[in-house]
Design a protein around this motif. Structure first.
Motif, short mmCIF file in Angstrom:
data_model
loop_
_atom_site.label_atom_id
_atom_site.label_comp_id
_atom_site.label_asym_id
_atom_site.label_seq_id
_atom_site.Cartn_x
_atom_site.Cartn_y
_atom_site.Cartn_z
N HIS A 623 0.81 -1.22 0.00
CA HIS A 623 0.00 0.00 0.00
C HIS A 623 0.85 1.28 0.00
CE1 HIS A 623 -3.49 2.56 0.84
NE2 HIS A 623 -2.75 3.15 1.78
N ALA A 624 1.76 1.40 0.91
CA ALA A 624 2.55 2.63 1.03
C ALA A 624 3.44 2.83 -0.19
CB ALA A 624 3.38 2.59 2.30
N LYS A 625 4.11 1.74 -0.62
CA LYS A 625 5.00 1.84 -1.78
C LYS A 625 4.21 2.18 -3.05
CE LYS A 625 8.34 -1.50 0.05
NZ LYS A 625 8.98 -2.82 -0.15
N TYR A 626 3.01 1.63 -3.14
CA TYR A 626 2.14 1.88 -4.29
C TYR A 626 1.77 3.36 -4.36
CZ TYR A 626 -2.29 1.87 -6.96
OH TYR A 626 -3.29 2.13 -7.85
N HIS A 627 1.37 3.93 -3.24
CA HIS A 627 0.99 5.35 -3.22
C HIS A 627 2.19 6.25 -3.47
CE1 HIS A 627 -3.34 5.49 -2.08
NE2 HIS A 627 -3.08 4.22 -1.77
N GLU A 628 3.35 5.87 -2.97
CA GLU A 628 4.56 6.65 -3.23
C GLU A 628 4.87 6.67 -4.73
OE1 GLU A 628 7.72 5.02 -0.93
OE2 GLU A 628 6.84 5.60 1.00
N ALA A 629 4.72 5.51 -5.38
CA ALA A 629 4.98 5.42 -6.82
C ALA A 629 3.98 6.27 -7.60
CB ALA A 629 4.92 3.96 -7.27
N LEU A 630 2.70 6.24 -7.20
CA LEU A 630 1.70 7.07 -7.87
C LEU A 630 2.03 8.55 -7.73
CD1 LEU A 630 -1.73 5.38 -6.96
CD2 LEU A 630 -0.58 5.35 -9.18
N GLN A 631 2.40 8.95 -6.53
CA GLN A 631 2.73 10.36 -6.28
C GLN A 631 3.94 10.79 -7.10
OE1 GLN A 631 -0.18 11.62 -4.80
NE2 GLN A 631 1.31 12.94 -3.80
N ALA A 632 4.90 9.87 -7.26
CA ALA A 632 6.11 10.18 -8.01
C ALA A 632 5.90 10.09 -9.52
CB ALA A 632 7.24 9.25 -7.59
N GLY A 633 4.73 9.58 -9.94
CA GLY A 633 4.45 9.41 -11.36
C GLY A 633 5.14 8.22 -11.97
N ASP A 634 5.64 7.31 -11.12
CA ASP A 634 6.31 6.10 -11.61
C ASP A 634 5.26 5.00 -11.75
OD1 ASP A 634 7.89 3.94 -12.19
OD2 ASP A 634 9.31 4.25 -10.54
N MET A 635 4.57 4.98 -12.90
CA MET A 635 3.46 4.06 -13.08
C MET A 635 3.91 2.62 -13.27
SD MET A 635 1.07 5.99 -12.47
CE MET A 635 0.91 7.77 -12.30
N ALA A 636 5.13 2.43 -13.76
CA ALA A 636 5.67 1.07 -13.88
C ALA A 636 5.82 0.46 -12.49
CB ALA A 636 7.00 1.09 -14.61
N ALA A 637 6.39 1.22 -11.56
CA ALA A 637 6.56 0.73 -10.19
C ALA A 637 5.21 0.54 -9.51
CB ALA A 637 7.42 1.70 -9.39
N ALA A 638 4.26 1.47 -9.76
CA ALA A 638 2.94 1.37 -9.14
C ALA A 638 2.23 0.10 -9.59
CB ALA A 638 2.10 2.59 -9.48
N LEU A 639 2.25 -0.19 -10.90
CA LEU A 639 1.57 -1.38 -11.41
C LEU A 639 2.29 -2.65 -10.96
CD1 LEU A 639 -0.82 -2.29 -13.06
CD2 LEU A 639 0.57 -2.13 -15.13
N GLU A 640 3.58 -2.55 -10.82
CA GLU A 640 4.34 -3.71 -10.33
C GLU A 640 3.96 -4.04 -8.89
OE1 GLU A 640 9.00 -5.20 -9.86
OE2 GLU A 640 8.54 -3.21 -10.66
N GLN A 641 3.78 -3.01 -8.09
CA GLN A 641 3.35 -3.23 -6.69
C GLN A 641 1.98 -3.89 -6.64
OE1 GLN A 641 4.98 -2.77 -3.80
NE2 GLN A 641 6.82 -2.14 -4.93
N LEU A 642 1.04 -3.39 -7.46
CA LEU A 642 -0.29 -4.00 -7.50
C LEU A 642 -0.22 -5.45 -7.96
CD1 LEU A 642 -2.70 -1.31 -9.03
CD2 LEU A 642 -2.51 -2.02 -6.65
N SER A 643 0.56 -5.71 -8.98
CA SER A 643 0.68 -7.07 -9.52
C SER A 643 1.26 -8.03 -8.50
CB SER A 643 1.55 -7.06 -10.79
OG SER A 643 0.98 -6.24 -11.78
N GLY A 644 2.04 -7.48 -7.58
CA GLY A 644 2.62 -8.32 -6.53
C GLY A 644 1.59 -8.93 -5.60
N LEU A 645 0.35 -8.42 -5.65
CA LEU A 645 -0.72 -8.96 -4.80
C LEU A 645 -1.35 -10.22 -5.39
CD1 LEU A 645 -2.58 -5.64 -3.87
CD2 LEU A 645 -1.18 -7.03 -2.34
N GLN A 646 -1.05 -10.54 -6.64
CA GLN A 646 -1.78 -11.60 -7.33
C GLN A 646 -1.72 -12.94 -6.61
OE1 GLN A 646 -0.53 -12.71 -11.35
NE2 GLN A 646 -1.33 -14.74 -10.85
N ASP A 647 -0.52 -13.39 -6.23
CA ASP A 647 -0.38 -14.71 -5.60
C ASP A 647 -1.18 -14.78 -4.31
OD1 ASP A 647 1.23 -15.53 -7.65
OD2 ASP A 647 3.12 -15.17 -6.58
N ALA A 648 -1.11 -13.70 -3.51
CA ALA A 648 -1.84 -13.69 -2.24
C ALA A 648 -3.35 -13.69 -2.48
CB ALA A 648 -1.44 -12.48 -1.41
N ILE A 649 -3.80 -12.95 -3.53
CA ILE A 649 -5.23 -12.92 -3.86
C ILE A 649 -5.70 -14.29 -4.33
CG2 ILE A 649 -6.94 -11.97 -5.46
CD1 ILE A 649 -5.32 -9.35 -5.45
#
Length: 692
Positions: A623-649
């Motif tokens: 969550h925190a890293k995702y929001h930091e990436a969004l704020q920084a405009g680093d959408m590659a990092a933001a989407l990578e953080q979200l994708s990291g939830l897949q296995d747990a989901i």
């Protein structure tokens, strides 16, 4: 059997701007009529010169196709009356289709019985219907401006002087305003003469013999080849503007390129003025050196041969000298007109009767510019320059040069401001604030120009929307679409950290204080959002798939830099990573279930399965890293953080029944999914992605 068909309409000289559309319209109408008349045909060629439009259709069938089709009529219930006889509806259907009621039969369609009939008729000879059909094609044409001539009520773009109408070698009987069709066409007005066209395919060659190049592509190629040859010979760069080339193409029938010169002393005038004068008044192509500087030469195209070409060049030089002398006079006079006096004159020019004068508009631009500079945290020096630019950005509108050449607004403002001693940044920004002037144009290079440009355009758009001027269909008299697209382009090019709704509110605040808003602010804001949404979508054209555009815009497009970055990154991942489909499917399962609650209250003590705690921990870490990436405009990092939830989901849904019987457990699980879904929504509505 087939024959070729030729129709030429010869007229007095037609304005160049009307010719291409007139040619295309004639071609389309004849093709449409042939299709509707069930007459098969082959390749179609269209021609146009200043004195004619023509269409040549190859392989036209000599006979209409026969009709043999089944036609459906009213239902049995409507077709029969109480006595079992055919009703008026059935008899009317028979008349309209030209069939006998005795031919009717019933068929079931969708559980309902309808009457049907076989409609058939033999096609007639094409020659017997051509006169009426072509007359309809010609008489139904429409133009921006029509003319009547003589005592006739018939209207056309220009008076018709001759017609050629041939079906094979036969002349089609056709007459308009006393002009009967024949097989005789006319060549160049001065170099050519009348000539007989024995059959349609001779048309282009026969005209060429009479100094008329009818084929547009051939005519354009001749012009460009001569210009390029001249450029190579003289080591010049001849600036060919597409719209000027298009106009010249329709001004000549037999093109010959020539060049002339003008007094080098005129080069003291800004070259934009000279180029504009040559292009707009004389239809000349300017000549530049290798560095792009104007040379004292011009290139033009003669409608004729090369006889006495030097005399023609001298005549053109004489006319141009007078034009450039006028431009020099305007230029010198304008420099004696103080900026303060020009600004005072703006108070007398109405921008719009409900939005005040241009002077009023300038004050609104200044107010919006100051707010925008403060919002972008511009330094004190930049803010001061923004204010000055906004104050004088429209002063050149009342100069003689801009009155003569409106397209030089901003260009002359920059030049006159420099000469008046204004700061260079201000002078440059006066020109820049009109940018982008058209689709494909560049944005203002400076932040000062960008701020004033946005303020000017947003004031116009919000002002028009507030009084109900909203573009519909092709009607957009204030070019609001272009201005909105310009705002979007500037924000993206400068990566300005500002939301569209902030700009809307800035402009509405200023106009509200001037009591100009005529509608509810919320209604205006909704209309503005819808209007800008289409401009934002256009940014993605040919770069990002429509479904991905819809997905990221569903998460909001208020922050333009963010939505473009999200769309670009999502397109990249979808295109390159086939396994991402599984990730999206897991996201969609989360969002679908999360829609059943709006609670965020997650109680870890109520977790029953270990995978619940695992997903919770994983989301907390992301969550925190995702929001930091969004704020920084680093959408590659933001989407990578979200994708990291897949296995747990995936593990979560394998082990957990979300809609548990225990109400507390169920609510807790939905709240957990809701928290994840809220993060997903910030990036895109992944459910809108379409998979092959």
């Amino acid at each position: 059997m087939t024959r070729d068909l030729l129709l030429e309409i010869g007229m007095e000289e037609v304005p160049a701007r009307f010719l291409r559309s007139s040619m295309d319209q004639l071609k389309d109408r004849v093709m449409k009529w042939l299709a509707e008349a069930r007459i098969e045909f082959g390749q179609v060629e269209a021609y146009a010169t200043p004195r004619r439009i023509a269409v040549l259709i190859h392989q036209v069938a000599e006979k209409q196709q026969d009709i043999n089709e089944e036609v459906k009529g009213p239902s049995r219930k409507i077709a029969l009356d109480d006595s079992g006889n055919w009703s008026k509806a059935a008899l009317g259907f028979a008349r309209s289709q030209g069939v006998d009621p005795e031919q009717f039969y019933f068929k079931e369609l969708g559980g309902v019985e309808y009457i049907y009939a076989n409609k058939s008729s033999a096609g007639v000879e094409t020659a017997s219907v051509l006169s009426e059909g072509l007359m309809h094609c010609i008489s139904s044409m429409n133009f921006p401006k029509n003319m009547r001539w003589g005592a006739y009520d018939f209207k056309f773009v220009r008076p018709i002087r001759w017609m050629v109408a041939l079906f094979g070698t036969d002349i089609i009987p056709l007459e308009i305003c006393g002009v009967a069709a024949s097989n005789v066409t006319r060549g160049h007005r001065f170099l050519g003469q009348e000539t007989v066209v024995s059959e349609p395919t001779e048309y282009v060659a026969k005209l060429r013999e009479q100094f008329v190049v009818a084929d547009l592509a051939e005519r354009e190629q001749l012009i460009l080849a001569q210009i390029n040859a001249l450029a190579d010979e003289k080591q010049w760069k001849i600036a060919i503007k597409e719209d000027l080339l298009e106009e010249v193409l329709f001004l000549v029938e037999y093109p010959n390129v020539l060049f002339g010169t003008f007094d080098p002393s005129f080069l003291e005038i800004p070259q934009e003025v000279l180029i504009t004068s040559m292009r707009e008044h004389q239809r000349y192509f300017p000549v530049l050196d290798a560095s792009g500087q104007l040379l004292p030469f011009f290139v033009t195209v003669r409608n004729g041969n090369r006889h006495a070409i030097d005399t023609v060049a001298k005549g053109n030089e004489k006319v141009l000298r007078a034009r450039l002398s006028d431009a020099k006079f305007f230029y010198d006079e304008d420099q004696n007109f103080p900026i303060a006096d020009a600004l005072a004159k703006l108070e007398t020019i109405v921008f719009h009767e409900e939005l005040g004068t241009v002077g009023d508009k300038v004050r609104r631009i200044r107010a919006i510019s100051d707010k925008l500079a403060a919002r972008l945290q511009a330094d004190a020096d930049t803010s001061k320059l923004v204010s000055r630019t906004a104050d004088i950005c429209k002063f050149d509108l009342v100069t003689q040069m801009v009155y003569e050449f409106p397209e030089l607004q901003g260009v002359m403002g920059e030049d006159y401001a420099r000469k008046a001693g204004e700061p260079v940044q201000v002078a440059v920004a006066i020109n820049e604030h009109y940018q982008p002037r058209f689709s494909g144009d560049h944005s203002p290079a400076s932040l000062i120009g960008a701020i004033v440009s946005i303020a000017d355009k947003m004031d116009t758009i919000v002002g028009c929307f507030s009084i109900g001027i909203i573009p519909t269909g092709s009607a957009d008299p204030y070019a609001l679409r272009r201005q909105a697209a310009g705002i979007v382009q500037i924000i993206l090019d400068h990566k300005l950290p500002i939301n569209l709704t902030e700009l809307f509110d800035m402009a509405m605040d200023i106009q509200d204080s001037a009591q100009l808003l005529k509608r509810n602010r919320d209604e205006i804001r909704i209309d503005l959002c819808d209007f800008f949404a289409l401009r934002v979508k256009n940014v993605f054209t040919d770069k990002v798939r429509y479904d991905i555009v819809d997905a990221v815009m569903a998460s909001g497009f208020d922050h333009l830099v963010s939505v473009v970055a999200r769309g670009t990154q999502l397109m990249k991942v979808v295109s390159e990573q086939s396994e991402f489909k599984v990730t999206v499917e897991s996201f969609n399962r989360v969002s679908n279930l999360a829609s059943k609650t709006d609670s965020f209250e997650i109680n870890a003590s109520k977790f029953v399965e270990s995978v619940e705690q695992d997903l919770f921990n994983q989301h907390q870490a992301v969550h925190a890293k995702y929001h930091e990436a969004l704020q920084a405009g680093d959408m590659a990092a933001a989407l990578e953080q979200l994708s990291g939830l897949q296995d747990a989901i995936t593990a979560y849904f394998d082990k957990v029944m979300v809609m548990a019987e225990d109400a507390d457990v169920r609510a807790n699980r939905l709240a957990q999914l809701h928290a994840i879904a809220e993060d997903l929504k910030l990036f895109a509505d992944f459910s809108k992605i379409v998979w092959a």
